[in-house]
Design an enzyme around this catalytic site. Structure first.
Site, PDB file in Angstrom:
ATOM      1  N   PHE A 132       0.859  -1.183   0.000  1.00  0.00           N
ATOM      2  CA  PHE A 132       0.000   0.000   0.000  1.00  0.00           C
ATOM      3  C   PHE A 132       0.892   1.229   0.000  1.00  0.00           C
ATOM      4  O   PHE A 132       1.737   1.381   0.867  1.00  0.00           O
ATOM      5  CB  PHE A 132      -0.918   0.038   1.223  1.00  0.00           C
ATOM      6  CG  PHE A 132      -1.839   1.240   1.209  1.00  0.00           C
ATOM      7  CD1 PHE A 132      -3.015   1.218   0.477  1.00  0.00           C
ATOM      8  CD2 PHE A 132      -1.505   2.406   1.880  1.00  0.00           C
ATOM      9  CE1 PHE A 132      -3.851   2.327   0.425  1.00  0.00           C
ATOM     10  CE2 PHE A 132      -2.328   3.532   1.832  1.00  0.00           C
ATOM     11  CZ  PHE A 132      -3.504   3.483   1.101  1.00  0.00           C
ATOM     12  N   ASP A 217       9.329   2.665   1.524  1.00  0.00           N
ATOM     13  CA  ASP A 217       8.168   3.409   1.994  1.00  0.00           C
ATOM     14  C   ASP A 217       8.055   3.142   3.498  1.00  0.00           C
ATOM     15  O   ASP A 217       7.585   2.085   3.917  1.00  0.00           O
ATOM     16  CB  ASP A 217       6.906   2.949   1.246  1.00  0.00           C
ATOM     17  CG  ASP A 217       5.651   3.696   1.705  1.00  0.00           C
ATOM     18  OD1 ASP A 217       5.683   4.304   2.795  1.00  0.00           O
ATOM     19  OD2 ASP A 217       4.647   3.658   0.962  1.00  0.00           O
ATOM     20  N   LYS A 246       2.766   9.537   8.299  1.00  0.00           N
ATOM     21  CA  LYS A 246       2.021   9.131   9.508  1.00  0.00           C
ATOM     22  C   LYS A 246       2.564   9.676  10.842  1.00  0.00           C
ATOM     23  O   LYS A 246       2.109  10.696  11.306  1.00  0.00           O
ATOM     24  CB  LYS A 246       1.875   7.620   9.519  1.00  0.00           C
ATOM     25  CG  LYS A 246       0.962   7.151   8.358  1.00  0.00           C
ATOM     26  CD  LYS A 246       0.353   5.804   8.612  1.00  0.00           C
ATOM     27  CE  LYS A 246      -0.828   5.548   7.692  1.00  0.00           C
ATOM     28  NZ  LYS A 246      -0.500   5.025   6.358  1.00  0.00           N
TER      29      LYS A 246
HETATM   30  C1  LIG Z   1      -0.726   5.307   4.974  1.00  0.00           C
HETATM   31  C2  LIG Z   1       0.315   4.930   4.008  1.00  0.00           C
HETATM   32  C3  LIG Z   1       0.533   5.668   2.832  1.00  0.00           C
HETATM   33  C4  LIG Z   1      -0.346   6.805   2.413  1.00  0.00           C
HETATM   34  O1  LIG Z   1      -0.271   7.897   3.279  1.00  0.00           O
HETATM   35  P1  LIG Z   1      -1.399   9.047   3.207  1.00  0.00           P
HETATM   36  O2  LIG Z   1      -0.926  10.041   4.225  1.00  0.00           O
HETATM   37  O3  LIG Z   1      -2.695   8.400   3.551  1.00  0.00           O
HETATM   38  O4  LIG Z   1      -1.395   9.602   1.834  1.00  0.00           O
HETATM   39  C5  LIG Z   1       1.592   5.303   2.018  1.00  0.00           C
HETATM   40  N1  LIG Z   1       2.384   4.264   2.332  1.00  0.00           N
HETATM   41  C6  LIG Z   1       2.197   3.520   3.455  1.00  0.00           C
HETATM   42  C7  LIG Z   1       3.126   2.395   3.743  1.00  0.00           C
HETATM   43  C8  LIG Z   1       1.156   3.826   4.321  1.00  0.00           C
HETATM   44  O5  LIG Z   1       0.955   3.067   5.407  1.00  0.00           O
END
Ligand SMILES: *Cc1c(COP(=O)(O)O)cnc(C)c1O
Length: 387
Positions: A132, A217, A246
């Site tokens: 994700f 990420d 986050k």
């Molecule tokens: C939550 C998340 C995103 C997206 O972040 P947003 O602030 O919702 O755009 C991208 N990568 C990972 C691994 C995430 O957990």
């Protein structure tokens, strides 16, 4: 007068389904709903509220910065923005040349990184099954879940997904046209899935062999969540691109894309931008979060409390719970049956916020400040919650 939920249902674009409660207040690891019911927040706003709710030092820092200077545009800079970038460069670069682009979210951090990969002159990206990376079109083009992507095609092309943790599949997919490999050091939305030992290192070696960028990420795993600033570094590997969001602002919206080595110098003036990204209010909030994580020793605390949480859950010995995976305070409770949504619903009724990223996995991502005393009532309630 119509209820809050009715008003929500009428006023809001229907992106999120029906919210579970109307929340009005928070303190430490707890939140309260409009009826006055208290909940232990074991999800932390999906791994965002690193310092819990309304940490007094973060509240004071945001209030002070708001009363001093909130926004200036990126035609100007501020001491807060420069200092935050320097801190992130040092954390990610570990002595190597690094540069930061500040954003407002994880998706935007990934957009910036994706644009950087295009400037290598290559456009093939290898991503992971179960990944994700966000909901904007670029970030979505990397996200594995077909039902998120399909209604919005055509998306940027050139992305291939390989099974997460499968070294042979990764080696087979990489070639000299690969711009980057993107992966989460632990897959959060997929149910807190850890790669096998040595997999990140293998990805590093494969990327080096093919001249591809390695992109971590760390939007969910980073900033202390797993007991380390970077989960990739904790696994002994340095990325060329690392994205955060986050936990970085402790609830204030901010993200970052940090580029290391040659990747740091690919973006030229005019090639990317943002109006809000890195404004002094958001930057000061993030700096304060970093300071508090450091001064309160929250990395070690998260590691220890997370280990206690995992072993305490397993020690209850419930047949419905197979094991607990993850690191620090990012945990997946793996169930023997597809009952996670039922458990999450019962938990909420009993005053515990958890979530169900997969039918057979519960996710726990409580604030890094949570204590074993705070968590004990959840352990005690588990037999009732899973029954
Ligand atoms: C939550 C998340 C995103 C997206 O972040 P947003 O602030 O919702 O755009 C991208 N990568 C990972 C691994 C995430 O957990």
């Amino acid at each position: 007068m119509s209820t809050m939920m009715e008003r929500y249902g009428t006023a809001m674009i229907k992106a999120f389904g029906t919210p579970q409660r109307v929340l009005v207040r928070g303190e430490g690891p707890y939140v309260w709903d409009a009826e006055g019911t208290r909940y232990l927040d074991l999800l932390g706003g999906i791994a965002v509220n690193a310092l819990g709710h309304c940490h007094p030092r973060l509240v004071a820092a945001i209030a002070e910065q708001a009363a001093t200077l909130m926004h200036v545009s990126n035609l100007f800079t501020t001491p807060q923005q420069i200092e935050l970038a320097e801190r992130l460069d040092a954390l990610v670069g570990g002595g190597r040349h690094a540069r930061t682009f500040l954003t407002n979210s994880g998706s935007e951090a990934n957009e910036a990184a994706l644009k950087i990969t295009r400037l290598t002159g290559r456009h093939k990206i290898i991503a992971m099954e179960g990944s994700f990376h966000g909901r904007t079109l670029g970030a979505l083009s990397l996200t594995a879940t077909a039902k998120y992507r399909l209604p919005f095609e055509p998306l940027p092309a050139g992305v291939t997904w390989v099974p997460y943790g499968d070294a042979d599949a990764l080696a087979a997919a990489l070639d000299d046209e690969t711009a980057a490999v993107i992966l989460e050091p632990i897959q959060g939305e997929n149910g807190v899935v850890e790669p096998p030992a040595g997999y990140l290192q293998f990805a590093r070696e494969q990327c080096d062999a093919h001249g591809a960028l390695l992109w971590f990420d760390e939007v969910q795993t980073g900033m202390g969540r797993t007991g380390a600033w970077l989960e990739s570094a904790a696994q002994g590997v340095q990325g060329d691109l690392v994205t955060f969001a986050k936990g970085l602002g402790g609830g204030f919206p901010i993200g970052a894309c940090v580029a290391v080595g040659q990747a740091a110098d690919l973006i030229q003036p005019g090639q990317h931008g943002t109006t809000f990204g890195g404004n002094p209010l958001a930057s000061h909030a993030a700096l304060t979060v970093l300071d508090i994580i450091e001064s309160e020793g929250l990395l070690l605390h998260a590691e220890r409390t997370g280990a206690w949480l995992a072993s305490s859950i397993e020690a209850v010995g419930l047949p419905q719970i197979d094991h607990v995976r993850g690191r620090g305070l990012l945990r997946g409770v793996v169930l023997t049956e597809p009952i996670s949504a039922d458990i999450a619903r019962r938990a909420l009724e009993r005053g515990f916020i958890v979530n169900a990223p997969r039918p057979d996995v519960l996710r726990l991502a409580p604030p890094l400040i949570v204590t074993t005393d705070d968590l004990q009532p959840f352990i005690d309630a588990l037999p009732d919650l899973v029954a």
